[in-house]
Structures are given as C-alpha cells and as structure tokens.
Design a protein around this motif. Structure first.
Motif, PDB file in Angstrom:
ATOM      1  N   HIS A   1       0.891  -1.122  -0.149  1.00 50.87           N
ATOM      2  CA  HIS A   1       0.149   0.062   0.113  1.00 50.87           C
ATOM      3  C   HIS A   1       0.850   1.166  -0.161  1.00 50.87           C
ATOM      4  CE1 HIS A   1      -3.413  -2.453   0.962  1.00 50.87           C
ATOM      5  NE2 HIS A   1      -2.945  -3.074   1.848  1.00 50.87           N
ATOM      6  N   SER A   2       0.299   2.302  -0.695  1.00 52.51           N
ATOM      7  CA  SER A   2       1.296   3.527  -0.862  1.00 52.51           C
ATOM      8  C   SER A   2       0.984   4.397   0.473  1.00 52.51           C
ATOM      9  CB  SER A   2       0.449   4.445  -1.873  1.00 52.51           C
ATOM     10  OG  SER A   2       1.317   5.398  -1.938  1.00 52.51           O
ATOM     11  N   ARG A   3       2.059   5.036   0.994  1.00 54.98           N
ATOM     12  CA  ARG A   3       2.199   5.761   2.037  1.00 54.98           C
ATOM     13  C   ARG A   3       1.391   7.188   1.708  1.00 54.98           C
ATOM     14  NH1 ARG A   3       7.393   4.001   1.531  1.00 54.98           N
ATOM     15  NH2 ARG A   3       8.287   5.668   0.400  1.00 54.98           N
ATOM     16  N   GLU A   4       1.138   7.243   0.356  1.00 55.98           N
ATOM     17  CA  GLU A   4       0.105   8.729   0.139  1.00 55.98           C
ATOM     18  C   GLU A   4      -1.229   8.108  -0.040  1.00 55.98           C
ATOM     19  OE1 GLU A   4       2.183  10.100  -3.329  1.00 55.98           O
ATOM     20  OE2 GLU A   4       4.051  10.335  -2.488  1.00 55.98           O
ATOM     21  N   ARG A   5      -2.087   8.679   0.837  1.00 53.54           N
ATOM     22  CA  ARG A   5      -3.672   8.150   0.763  1.00 53.54           C
ATOM     23  C   ARG A   5      -4.345   8.214  -0.344  1.00 53.54           C
ATOM     24  NH1 ARG A   5      -7.255  11.077   5.333  1.00 53.54           N
ATOM     25  NH2 ARG A   5      -5.573  10.317   6.553  1.00 53.54           N
ATOM     26  N   GLU A   6      -4.068   9.032  -1.428  1.00 49.49           N
ATOM     27  CA  GLU A   6      -4.840   8.924  -2.594  1.00 49.49           C
ATOM     28  C   GLU A   6      -4.115   8.248  -3.601  1.00 49.49           C
ATOM     29  OE1 GLU A   6      -7.731  10.067  -2.650  1.00 49.49           O
ATOM     30  OE2 GLU A   6      -7.517  10.590  -0.536  1.00 49.49           O
ATOM     31  N   THR A   7      -3.027   7.349  -3.301  1.00 49.42           N
ATOM     32  CA  THR A   7      -2.083   6.653  -4.598  1.00 49.42           C
ATOM     33  C   THR A   7      -2.421   5.280  -4.432  1.00 49.42           C
ATOM     34  OG1 THR A   7      -0.534   8.399  -4.466  1.00 49.42           O
ATOM     35  CG2 THR A   7      -0.015   6.219  -5.452  1.00 49.42           C
ATOM     36  N   GLN A   8      -2.411   4.577  -5.443  1.00 46.60           N
ATOM     37  CA  GLN A   8      -2.820   3.087  -5.742  1.00 46.60           C
ATOM     38  C   GLN A   8      -1.820   2.155  -4.922  1.00 46.60           C
ATOM     39  OE1 GLN A   8      -3.451   3.217  -9.816  1.00 46.60           O
ATOM     40  NE2 GLN A   8      -5.377   2.262  -9.616  1.00 46.60           N
TER      41      GLN A   8
ATOM     42  N   PRO B   1      -6.979   2.915  -3.753  1.00 45.16           N
ATOM     43  CA  PRO B   1      -6.205   3.406  -2.471  1.00 45.16           C
ATOM     44  C   PRO B   1      -7.057   2.717  -1.104  1.00 45.16           C
ATOM     45  CG  PRO B   1      -6.496   5.126  -4.128  1.00 45.16           C
ATOM     46  CD  PRO B   1      -7.308   4.004  -4.595  1.00 45.16           C
ATOM     47  N   GLY B   2      -6.410   2.219  -0.480  1.00 45.08           N
ATOM     48  CA  GLY B   2      -7.058   1.766   0.849  1.00 45.08           C
ATOM     49  C   GLY B   2      -7.825   0.396   0.670  1.00 45.08           C
ATOM     50  N   GLU B   3      -7.770  -0.212  -0.395  1.00 49.02           N
ATOM     51  CA  GLU B   3      -8.292  -1.573  -0.663  1.00 49.02           C
ATOM     52  C   GLU B   3      -7.680  -2.502   0.330  1.00 49.02           C
ATOM     53  OE1 GLU B   3      -9.405  -4.701  -4.358  1.00 49.02           O
ATOM     54  OE2 GLU B   3      -8.152  -2.708  -4.616  1.00 49.02           O
ATOM     55  N   LYS B   4      -8.663  -3.373   1.006  1.00 50.46           N
ATOM     56  CA  LYS B   4      -8.300  -4.178   1.919  1.00 50.46           C
ATOM     57  C   LYS B   4      -7.262  -5.377   1.558  1.00 50.46           C
ATOM     58  CE  LYS B   4     -12.567  -3.934   4.720  1.00 50.46           C
ATOM     59  NZ  LYS B   4     -13.943  -4.573   5.065  1.00 50.46           N
TER      60      LYS B   4
END
Length: 239
Positions: free
Chosen positions: A79-86, A104-107
């Motif tokens: 997961h990206s450290r940037e919230r809006e990045t895939q 972004p944020g996918e489980k």
C-alpha cells in the motif's frame, strides 16, 4: 504467454527491449447478459520479475503489508504511504511476475482474493496462468507491449479482438501485412499523437514513435517495412 498463445515478431536488424509487458484479463463466472461483460473481468500485468518492485519504490511509494509463500513464489500486497495513491498486489515467481493495481485503501483480503483459483507455471520462456479445476475462470492475453530501440513503443493485439481498429480503406502493402498512419491521441493528453498501425492475418501492431514528428517516423516505417512476419498463435491452433 499467460494463456498459452505465442507472439512471433521476425524483424532482423532491430533490437527489441528486454522490458516487456502482457495485459491479461481474468474473467470470473459466466457472462449473464444482465451486467456489462467488463463486470466479470479483472486486469493484470505480466512482466519479467522486478518490474513491480520498481513501481513500489519509484512511483507508488508503497510498503509491503502482506507477504505469503504461494506456488513456488511469493504473493505480496503493498500500500502507498500517500493516501490517494494506488497500491499493488503481485505474485513473484523465479523469472516472471503477475501484478494488479489496487484502489487506495483496498483491504488486504480483497487484494489476495484476486489471485484465488489461479495456478502459475513459471519458466524461463514465460509465465502461463490457468484456473484450478474447481473454478470457472478464463485467462486471456489482451495485449503484448515492448519497445524497440530507435523506433518507439510496440503494442501487439490479436486480430480477433482488433477488427474495429483496422481502417476500412487499403493501407500501404508490406511483407507482413498493411500499414496505416493513425491518430493515437489520448483523452487524458489532448496533444495530437500519431503512430503507425500494421495488420496481419492474426495480429495488429501499433507503433508509437519515440518522437512523432514526420521526420522521426522514418525509422518506425523502416521497422514495419523490414518486418518479415507478425503472428499471434493461439494455443492448440494449427497452421
């Protein structure tokens, strides 16, 4: 390739890059006519091992959240450290890898489920992917892309899926088929971009020149003129 098909590109005198990519569609379940066909599909990419690690580090700024041994390889979720990045999920074999971008944020559990029911056969010649016997899955390679030094990007698709992309008028005749100059301008980049399209009996190739100025298209034209053969051979097909 992933579905057992083979692409043959015979063009002496040109150097094809070692970096390449297959765009692969995995279809889960039967198309029922009630939902768009695309609702059953999920897109993956297959490339030589190492491509996804580069994306994690240089483009996605992603950290590995899950690492699981699977079928002689490793399944990673990052997961990206940037919230809006895939983010990205990737199965790494000894020679090749199969990856897909994540919302972004996918489980993690949802990301891992994308690989459920898939069997991997990784060899130096390529990675084949097939469903387990108990799963109703389909695997299809939609595109093979690579680069040719001094020419540009080369994208190859099977003719059976590319008929609409072939112009209705006659193109310039070359040994491998017919060639047209086509508009490849993208919606997200409105600047005019022209390339060359060649159609053979079994495959269609787009050549996107490194520089699209008229003078710079001479080498891509020479590349297509020197192309002895271009084919997309389905597994089990006979010639």
């Amino acid at each position: 390739m992933a579905d057992g098909s083979t692409v043959v590109l015979d063009v002496p005198g040109f150097q094809v890059n070692d970096i390449w990519n297959q765009r692969v569609i995995v279809r889960r379940g039967k198309v029922d006519g009630r939902r768009p066909d695309a609702a059953f599909n999920h897109e993956f990419n297959i490339s030589p091992r190492g491509n996804a690690r580069g994306l994690m580090e240089h483009l996605l700024a992603a950290d590995v959240a899950q690492q699981i041994s699977m079928q002689g390889g490793t399944l990673l979720v990052a997961h990206s450290r940037e919230r809006e990045t895939q983010g990205i999920a990737v199965w790494e074999g000894r020679w090749h890898e199969m990856s897909t971008l994540l919302l972004p944020g996918e489980k993690d559990s949802d990301a891992l489920s994308l690989f459920d029911g898939l069997l991997f056969d990784d060899t130096p010649d390529g990675l084949q992917v097939r469903p387990t016997a108990d799963r109703e899955l389909g695997v299809m390679v939609a595109e093979f892309a690579t680069g040719v030094e001094g020419v540009g990007e080369v994208e190859i698709t099977p003719a059976t899926a590319s008929l609409a992309a072939v112009p209705q008028w006659s193109g310039a005749r070359v040994r491998a088929g017919e060639v047209w100059r086509v508009d490849l301008t993208l919606d997200e980049d409105p600047r005019p971009q022209y390339g060359l399209r060649l159609a053979s009996r079994s495959a269609v190739v787009n050549v996107i020149p490194t520089d699209t100025g008229d003078a710079q298209q001479r080498e891509p034209l020479r590349f297509l003129d020197e192309l002895r053969s271009l084919s997309w051979e389905q597994k089990g097909a006979t010639s």
